[in-house]
Design an enzyme around this catalytic site. Structure first.
Site, PDB file in Angstrom:
ATOM      1  N   CYS A  95       0.808  -1.220   0.000  1.00 48.88           N
ATOM      2  CA  CYS A  95       0.000   0.000   0.000  1.00 48.88           C
ATOM      3  C   CYS A  95       0.848   1.279   0.000  1.00 48.88           C
ATOM      4  CB  CYS A  95      -0.979  -0.029   1.167  1.00 48.88           C
ATOM      5  SG  CYS A  95      -2.362   1.075   0.906  1.00 48.88           S
ATOM      6  N   ARG A 129     -12.785   5.190  -0.959  1.00 41.95           N
ATOM      7  CA  ARG A 129     -11.807   4.307  -0.305  1.00 41.95           C
ATOM      8  C   ARG A 129     -12.184   2.882  -0.661  1.00 41.95           C
ATOM      9  NH1 ARG A 129      -7.944   6.195   2.596  1.00 41.95           N
ATOM     10  NH2 ARG A 129      -6.818   4.423   3.432  1.00 41.95           N
ATOM     11  N   HIS A 191      -3.092  -5.969   2.569  1.00 42.00           N
ATOM     12  CA  HIS A 191      -2.754  -6.006   4.001  1.00 42.00           C
ATOM     13  C   HIS A 191      -3.235  -7.324   4.600  1.00 42.00           C
ATOM     14  CE1 HIS A 191      -1.799  -1.696   4.310  1.00 42.00           C
ATOM     15  NE2 HIS A 191      -2.878  -1.423   3.606  1.00 42.00           N
TER      16      HIS A 191
HETATM   17  N1  GLN Z   1      -1.915   6.565   0.615  1.00 40.44           N
HETATM   18  C1  GLN Z   1      -2.476   5.294   0.974  1.00 40.44           C
HETATM   19  C2  GLN Z   1      -3.922   5.267   0.468  1.00 40.44           C
HETATM   20  O1  GLN Z   1      -4.079   5.016  -0.693  1.00 40.44           O
HETATM   21  C3  GLN Z   1      -2.293   4.970   2.417  1.00 40.44           C
HETATM   22  C4  GLN Z   1      -3.093   3.826   2.930  1.00 40.44           C
HETATM   23  C5  GLN Z   1      -2.334   2.586   3.284  1.00 40.44           C
HETATM   24  O2  GLN Z   1      -1.109   2.504   3.286  1.00 40.44           O
HETATM   25  N2  GLN Z   1      -3.154   1.587   3.638  1.00 40.44           N
HETATM   26  O3  GLN Z   1      -4.871   5.472   1.147  1.00 40.44           O
END
Ligand code: GLN
Length: 242
Positions: A95, A129, A191
């Site tokens: 990420c 998101r 993750h």
């Molecule tokens: N900049 C990242 C995002 O796209 C950060 C999030 C993450 O590392 N989970 O939101």
């Protein structure tokens, strides 16, 4: 020379969310279970990249941490990291770490953050998101993880993705790709943490990392019953909940 694995954990305290530290634990254990001693070195802000790192791990982090880290990586530090990958070191970046391995990450309402250009890719914060379980068809079989990002990553024409999304959104929710591969560096949005329940990828990273100094490595097979059960349950949850 006796085999040992040295793991470089980039920005361990600043960029480590959604269980990403579990990847370092899995890499360490899977080497130690084969009798291979492991050193884990944290590489923090202002610290140089040590010359003897076999395998780098770089976890996720929120936009503000990414800004500080992006500045820290500019210049010699980022070039040393890129040279290590070009010389055969292995890497997993998740990420926020993954995004900064591209050319740049453009957050909401802030200046673009420069990446090190290891991947020919650009990431831009999108309006939504992406949160949920992801299944990716890859060269390592089905990989399963958890995504939570607003960044949308677009790969350049010659970049090999980690794989194709079977369930979930992946790089950008548009082109069906997830992650990126360059030599033995793998970037992704998964993750979870990813490696404990994707042992094939974990072992691929360990073997490539060891081969840089020791030549061909044939890792003994582990029983992986618990890992397989965790993988199956996560895939089922991903498919049923999205
Ligand atoms: N900049 C990242 C995002 O796209 C950060 C999030 C993450 O590392 N989970 O939101």
């Amino acid at each position: 020379m006796d085999m040992r694995l040295t793991i470089g954990w980039l920005y361990a305290s600043k960029m480590n969310i959604y269980g990403d530290r579990g990847n370092v634990i899995a890499l360490r254990r899977r080497a130690e279970w084969r009798g291979i001693p492991v050193d884990v070195r944290e590489i923090g802000m202002g610290q140089p990249i040590p010359p003897d790192i076999d395998l780098f791990f770089w976890g996720g982090g929120q936009d503000q941490e990414q800004a500080a880290v992006a500045r820290d990586l500019q210049g010699a530090k980022g070039e040393t990291l890129r040279a290590a990958i070009d010389d055969g070191a292995a890497m997993l970046a998740v990420c926020g770490g993954y995004q900064l391995l591209g050319h740049e990450y453009r957050p909401h309402d802030a200046e673009p953050l420069p990446g090190i250009g290891l991947f020919d890719a650009v990431s831009v914060a999108g309006p939504d998101r992406f949160i949920g379980n992801v299944v990716v068809e890859s060269r390592w079989g089905d990989l399963v993880g958890f995504e939570n990002h607003s960044g949308l990553t677009t790969l350049g024409p010659g970049v090999e993705p980690m794989g194709r999304v079977r369930t979930g959104r992946g790089n950008n929710g548009r082109d069906g790709t997830e992650g990126a591969i360059y030599r033995y560096a793998v970037g992704c949005y998964l993750h979870g943490s990813l490696l404990p329940k994707n042992p094939v990828l974990a072992d691929w990273l360990v073997a490539r990392a060891l081969e840089r100094r020791h030549g061909f490595v044939d890792l003994t097979l582990l029983s992986d019953q618990m890992e397989a059960a965790a993988h199956a349950s996560a895939v089922q949850r991903a498919v049923l909940t999205r």
